[in-house]
Write an enzyme that holds these catalytic residues in place. Structure first.
Site, mmCIF file in Angstrom:
data_model
loop_
_atom_site.group_PDB
_atom_site.id
_atom_site.type_symbol
_atom_site.label_atom_id
_atom_site.label_comp_id
_atom_site.label_asym_id
_atom_site.label_seq_id
_atom_site.Cartn_x
_atom_site.Cartn_y
_atom_site.Cartn_z
ATOM 1 N N ASN A 98 0.882 -1.174 0.000
ATOM 2 C CA ASN A 98 0.000 0.000 0.000
ATOM 3 C C ASN A 98 0.915 1.218 0.000
ATOM 4 O OD1 ASN A 98 -1.764 2.061 0.469
ATOM 5 N ND2 ASN A 98 -2.360 1.410 2.541
ATOM 6 N N TRP A 99 1.031 1.812 -1.163
ATOM 7 C CA TRP A 99 1.978 2.929 -1.296
ATOM 8 C C TRP A 99 1.486 4.192 -0.597
ATOM 9 C CZ3 TRP A 99 3.967 2.893 -7.122
ATOM 10 C CH2 TRP A 99 4.654 1.694 -7.349
ATOM 11 N N LYS A 100 0.187 4.246 -0.268
ATOM 12 C CA LYS A 100 -0.424 5.449 0.346
ATOM 13 C C LYS A 100 -0.166 6.669 -0.544
ATOM 14 C CE LYS A 100 -0.083 3.179 4.769
ATOM 15 N NZ LYS A 100 -0.015 3.287 6.224
ATOM 16 N N HIS B 222 -9.379 1.299 4.743
ATOM 17 C CA HIS B 222 -8.133 1.503 5.494
ATOM 18 C C HIS B 222 -8.406 2.441 6.669
ATOM 19 C CE1 HIS B 222 -4.064 2.616 6.516
ATOM 20 N NE2 HIS B 222 -3.681 1.524 5.883
ATOM 21 N N GLU C 27 -6.821 4.836 7.785
ATOM 22 C CA GLU C 27 -6.590 6.254 7.479
ATOM 23 C C GLU C 27 -7.807 6.856 6.782
ATOM 24 O OE1 GLU C 27 -2.860 5.603 5.462
ATOM 25 O OE2 GLU C 27 -2.007 4.965 7.380
ATOM 26 N N GLU D 26 -5.355 -4.781 10.493
ATOM 27 C CA GLU D 26 -4.326 -3.775 10.736
ATOM 28 C C GLU D 26 -4.629 -3.045 12.045
ATOM 29 O OE1 GLU D 26 -2.343 -2.622 6.764
ATOM 30 O OE2 GLU D 26 -4.038 -1.288 7.034
ATOM 31 N N GLY E 122 2.577 2.352 10.864
ATOM 32 C CA GLY E 122 3.540 3.442 10.739
ATOM 33 C C GLY E 122 4.238 3.810 12.038
ATOM 34 N N SER F 278 3.487 -2.019 10.451
ATOM 35 C CA SER F 278 4.931 -2.126 10.702
ATOM 36 C C SER F 278 5.482 -3.514 10.393
ATOM 37 C CB SER F 278 5.273 -1.705 12.136
ATOM 38 O OG SER F 278 4.904 -0.357 12.355
ATOM 39 N N GLY G 83 2.926 -1.129 4.263
ATOM 40 C CA GLY G 83 3.010 0.300 3.970
ATOM 41 C C GLY G 83 4.441 0.704 3.670
ATOM 42 N N GLY G 84 5.111 1.282 4.664
ATOM 43 C CA GLY G 84 6.455 1.834 4.491
ATOM 44 C C GLY G 84 7.430 0.903 3.781
#
Ligand code: 13P
Length: 249
Positions: free
Chosen positions: A9-11, A94, A96, A166, A172, A212, A233-234
Site C-alpha cells: 500500500n503505497w499510500k 483503510h 486512514e 491492521e 507506521g 509495521s 506500507g512503508g
C-alpha cells in the site's frame, strides 16, 4: 487452499515517475518470489494506468474507490474506473480513510459491493485503536467492523474478499503486533466468519496482517496458521524490502 498474498500500500507516496520506477523494480525482482505467493502493488489512482504497463507477474490494485456508481461527485474515482485500468484489487476501509476522511461502515459496505460488481477484489481493512485494545474491546470492535462492512454479502460474494487486519496502533509506528497477538486476532476473525458463513468459506479466506510489517518480522508473522500474508506500507516503498517480505513464507 487459500492464497498467500503480499500487497504493498503505497499510500500518498511517489510521483508518477518514481512510482513507475518502483513498480519496474518490484516486477524485475518478482522472479525471486515463490509462484504460490500473489504479489500486489496498490498505488495512487494517478499511477494505475502507467504502472500496469510495467508489471506482469505483479498484480495491480487501487487504494480506494467511490461509494457511488458515477455522476456529480467531483474528485471521486469509481470502481468501474479503477477496473478499466486493468487493476484487479482495491483496498477498502483503510484506517486512514476511516479516521481522516470519516468513512463509515455503511459507506464501506457500499464500496465493497461496487468493487465486486466491477470484478475487483476488495482488500477490506479492519483493526482496533490503541485505546480500544487497552480497554480490552478489540475483539468486539473488529467483529463489528466485519459485521457492518461485509456480513450482508452472500456467501459467494464473501468468498471473493481478502481481509487485512491492521491494528491502528501498529500502523507506521514501528510497533508491530506480536506474532501471538496477530495469530489470536486472525483466528478470531476466521472463527467469526465461520459462525456467519460456515467453516468451508472461512477456511478459504486470506487474512493479511498489516502494521509495521517488514523484512525482519514478516517470517515470524507469516508462520502463524491464520496469517496468510501482509499488507505493507512503508516497507513496500523499497523494492528490495518488499520482495524480501514476499519471500518470507
Ligand atoms: P506500515 O507498514 O507503514 O505500518 O503501514 C501499514 C499499512 O497501513 C498498510 O495498509
Amino acid at each position: 487452499m487459500r492464497k498467500k498474498i503480499v500487497a504493498g500500500n503505497w499510500k500518498m507516496n511517489t510521483t508518477l515517475q518514481e512510482g513507475i520506477k518502483l513498480a519496474s523494480e518490484v516486477e524485475s525482482l518478482s522472479t525471486q518470489v515463490p509462484s504460490d505467493v500473489t504479489l500486489i502493488v496498490c498505488v495512487p489512482f494517478t499511477h494505475l494506468t502507467e504502472v500496469k504497463k510495467v508489471i506482469n507477474r505483479t498484480l495491480l490494485g487501487a487504494e480506494n474507490c467511490a461509494s457511488e456508481v458515477s455522476g456529480a461527485y467531483t474528485g471521486e474515482v469509481s470502481a468501474a474506473m479503477v477496473a478499466s485500468t486493468g487493476a484487479n484489487y482495491v483496498i477498502i476501509g483503510h484506517s486512514e480513510r476511516r479516521s481522516y476522511f470519516n468513512e463509515t461502515d455503511e459507506t464501506l459496505a457500499k464500496k465493497v459491493k461496487l468493487a465486486l460488481a466491477n470484478q475487483l477484489t476488495p482488500i477490506f481493512c479492519i483493526g482496533e485503536l490503541l485505546s480500544e485494545r487497552e480497554a480490552n474491546i478489540h475483539f468486539d470492535v473488529v467483529k463489528k467492523q466485519l459485521q457492518k462492512g461485509l456480513f450482508d454479502l452472500s456467501a459467494e460474494d464473501f468468498g471473493k474478499i481478502v481481509i487485512a487486519y491492521e491494528p491502528v496502533w501498529a500502523i507506521g509506528t514501528g510497533r508491530t503486533a506480536t506474532s501471538e497477538q496477530a495469530q489470536e486476532m486472525h483466528y478470531f476473525i476466521r472463527n467469526t466468519i465461520a459462525e456467519k458463513y460456515g467453516k468451508e468459506v472461512a477456511k478459504e479466506i486470506s487474512i493479511l496482517y498489516g502494521g509495521s510489517c517488514n523484512d525482519k518480522n514478516a517470517a515470524e508473522l507469516f508462520a502463524n496458521p491464520d496469517v496468510d500474508g501482509g499488507l505493507i506500507g512503508g516497507a513496500s516503498l523499497k523494492a528490495e524490502s518488499f520482495i524480501a517480505i514476499a519471500r518470507s513464507f
